[in-house]
Design a protein around this motif. Structure first.
Motif: not given
Lengths: 284, 377
Positions: B166-177, B202-207
């Motif tokens: 979950e490396p992006l879990g702590a980032l805000d939505l925009k940065l995460r995208k 959503g993250e899993a589908l994107t990457m």
């Protein structure tokens, strides 16, 4: 209504200023003033300003006492680190419930009077004491050890007394190290001992510095332990000051010796904290 | 075919419970992750995805079963001897070291010559665009920058597998995208196998190239993002990935790949696409995604159309929400069965009477190929 921000700030810190003024600065100034006075014939203080007390302190006898005190305080600090580190490390690693119990046990000795605990040590260390009886019965030694009333006994007593002051800050530092940091080190190829040297040890430095200050400063002024466990052979600067005030009734000379101790302790602590990087981002 | 980068063979992990029992964190999981693949473990918290990742990293050992990296059985190999590196959820950067020292740490452990370490640290920092930050401490960096340092620190070791928790879990939505796209690009650039743990579908589908959906310690489905979304193999997967409408019922007929289902208490029959082996009389759920069903105002016009005689049902609109790209409608089928329908706003209409409104009586069309019939879990 607008107020001068400086006046506002002063109002806010005035309780602190008052407290520090009454309980720290005023007594300190008294001692400073006293150190420039003279002892009267009956142990009273004569208000005649001079530097005689400081001149007397330059005597090699007193300087030797001072140097010896420095060595004892330094050795006490080193031994509390050597014994305290594994202890603090262990406490920081056990499950939380046991951790609280162990911390509690570290503090339990404070419930008993310090003097009584020192007498307990005398019981253990004296010629017919617990330690000698045990070692003789086990056949490890043939002749009882003469530990009590020696510099070794003083060191044992000091290390015992000050150990909690080292363990608690060390524990606080060690407990803050996240498990993930050590996992990251292992993940990047560090075997446990290298992870310890590169991660655990550097991150425990703030606790070690705080503990050293808490141990070194009171150890410099300690007189009860050398009095009771060192016999007449061991005189530390603390004993010297105590004797001047209570036995010789030479308050001005005692005050001068106190000033010397204070200055020396300040200088050593300052040099130490500067070199160890105290106050930098280490303490985050 | 070359050896898989990572293989799990019937892996079980049991943890003792504080109250004396045991927890089956991972329950007979087997999977193969191919070289250069971006593979995601997706599931709700407590599904065993992080435990699986930690077992690949070597922080935990399987209770039974085997883990292989590059065809080599890992057994009790400690983390510092495994050709896998981890990007931690908390980043776990070394606070007392500079950014450059953090990145160099793993190379120093390999006893590489100083000049090579310096060169590779420089390259790694350039790769994550942090060249100017090398002398700073982690605390002086933003969350997104710390994330990049964690990435550089792991990638500089050139591992066979990069594990990301979950490396992006702590980032805000925009940065995460932004980081999602960047991570994917980076993975394609370095060609290293990524195993990515996330609870964000959503993250899993994107990457991902492939996704394993997990629940309660088991893998329910492994497939490409399209397969997982379009052809979920069970109710949990259909529910967890995206949004969907469920109609519970019973199979009353089978015709090739189609099944006829009688939903409970509605007095209708629905034709849908059968998923897996179904038998008449079996309990099933129909899953129909809100963007794949639509409202029809005049179904009689459709008579003669091959499919239109089936799967058209009267509904009543009870709520609509205009969200720009589409309008989200809640309609009632029968007495109380709520369904969500997303109508795409592909015409430029300003007249509000053109939209459905509360109380409208209309018809719902569920194209049979969009009604997936799944065995009840």
């Amino acid at each position: 209504m607008r107020q001068d921000p400086r006046a506002q700030g002063l109002t806010l810190i005035s309780p602190t200023l008052f407290y520090l003024g009454v309980f720290m600065l005023f007594p300190l100034l008294l001692v400073v003033a006293l150190s420039f006075m003279t002892r009267g014939p009956y142990g009273n203080v004569v208000y005649r300003i001079n530097l005689d007390n400081y001149a007397r302190l330059i005597d090699p006898l007193y300087l030797r006492i001072l140097l010896y005190s420095l060595r004892v305080a330094f050795a006490t600090t080193v031994f509390t680190i050597v014994i305290g580190f594994p202890l603090a490390y262990y406490i920081a690693r056990v499950p939380v419930r046991q951790r609280n119990l162990l911390l509690f046990l570290i503090l339990v000795p404070f419930w008993t009077n310090f003097i009584i605990r020192i007498y307990a040590w005398i019981m253990i260390l004296r010629t017919e004491g617990l330690l000698n009886t045990l070692l003789l019965n086990l056949g490890i030694i043939q002749v009882p050890l003469d530990i009590l009333y020696s510099p070794t006994a003083v060191l044992i007593g000091m290390v015992y007394e000050f150990l909690p002051f080292m363990v608690l800050p060390l524990y606080t530092s060690l407990e803050k190290i996240e498990m993930a940091q050590l996992e990251a080190a292992a993940d990047l190829g560090a075997p446990p001992w290298r992870a310890f040297l590169r991660i655990t040890l550097p991150l425990s430095v703030p606790g070690m510095i705080a503990g050293s200050i808490l141990v070194f400063i009171p150890a410099m002024g300690m007189f009860v332990v050398p009095d009771l466990m060192g016999g007449a052979k061991t005189v530390l600067v603390g004993n010297l000051i105590r004797n001047q005030f209570l036995t010789a009734r030479d308050w001005p000379f005692g005050a001068a010796a106190s000033m010397l101790l204070l200055t020396l302790t300040l200088v050593v602590t300052l040099v130490y904290t500067r070199r160890a990087g105290f106050g930098e981002e280490l303490l985050v | 075919m070359s050896l898989p980068a990572v293989e799990l063979r019937d892996v079980v992990k049991v943890f003792p419970n504080p109250d004396g029992g045991v927890v089956n964190a991972v329950n007979h999981v087997s999977l193969q992750i191919q070289n250069g693949e971006f593979f995601s473990l997706l599931g709700p918290s407590g599904c065993g995805k992080t435990t699986s990742l930690r077992m690949i990293a070597g922080f935990e050992w399987p209770t039974s079963g085997e883990i292989l990296i590059k065809g080599e059985v890992m057994g009790h190999t400690p983390p510092f001897h495994r050709p896998a590196n981890t990007v931690f959820q908390s980043y776990a950067l070394f606070q007392h070291m500079t950014i450059a020292q953090n990145v160099a740490f793993g190379l120093e452990m390999e006893h590489l010559p100083k000049s090579e370490i310096e060169l590779r640290v420089e390259q790694a920092l350039a790769m994550v665009q942090l060249t100017m930050m090398d002398l700073r401490k982690p605390k002086q960096l933003s969350g997104g920058q710390q994330q990049r340092v964690a990435l550089a620190r792991a990638l500089v070791k050139r591992p066979a597998v990069l594990l990301l928790d979950e490396p992006l879990g702590a980032l805000d939505l925009k940065l995460r995208k932004e980081m999602q796209l960047e991570l994917k690009a980076l993975q394609e650039q370095v060609g290293i196998t990524f195993v990515y743990v996330t609870h964000d579908q959503g993250e899993a589908l994107t990457m991902s190239d492939r996704i394993a959906v997990m629940n309660r310690g088991q893998i329910l489905q492994i497939g490409s993002p399209v397969e997982i979304y379009e052809r979920p193999n069970c109710r949990f997967v259909a529910d967890f990935i995206g949004e969907t409408n469920f109609l519970a019922g019973m199979v009353i007929g089978l015709d090739g790949e189609h099944a006829v289902v009688q939903p409970d208490g509605l007095g209708i029959t629905v034709l849908g696409l059968a998923q897996g082996d179904l038998k008449p009389g079996q309990r099933v759920v129909i899953s129909a995604r809100p963007e794949k069903i639509r409202l029809e105002q005049a179904p009689e016009l459709k008579v003669g159309d091959a499919h239109s005689h089936k799967n058209i049902f009267p509904v009543r609109v009870i709520n609509t929400a205009y969200v720009g790209s589409d309008t989200r409608i809640i309609a009632i089928l029968g007495l109380e069965h709520r369904l969500i329908i997303w109508e795409q706003n592909n015409k430029s209409i300003l007249d509000p009477t053109e939209f459905y409104a509360q109380g409208d009586e209309t018809f719902l069309y569920i194209p049979p190929e969009n009604a997936l019939v799944l065995a009840e879990d």
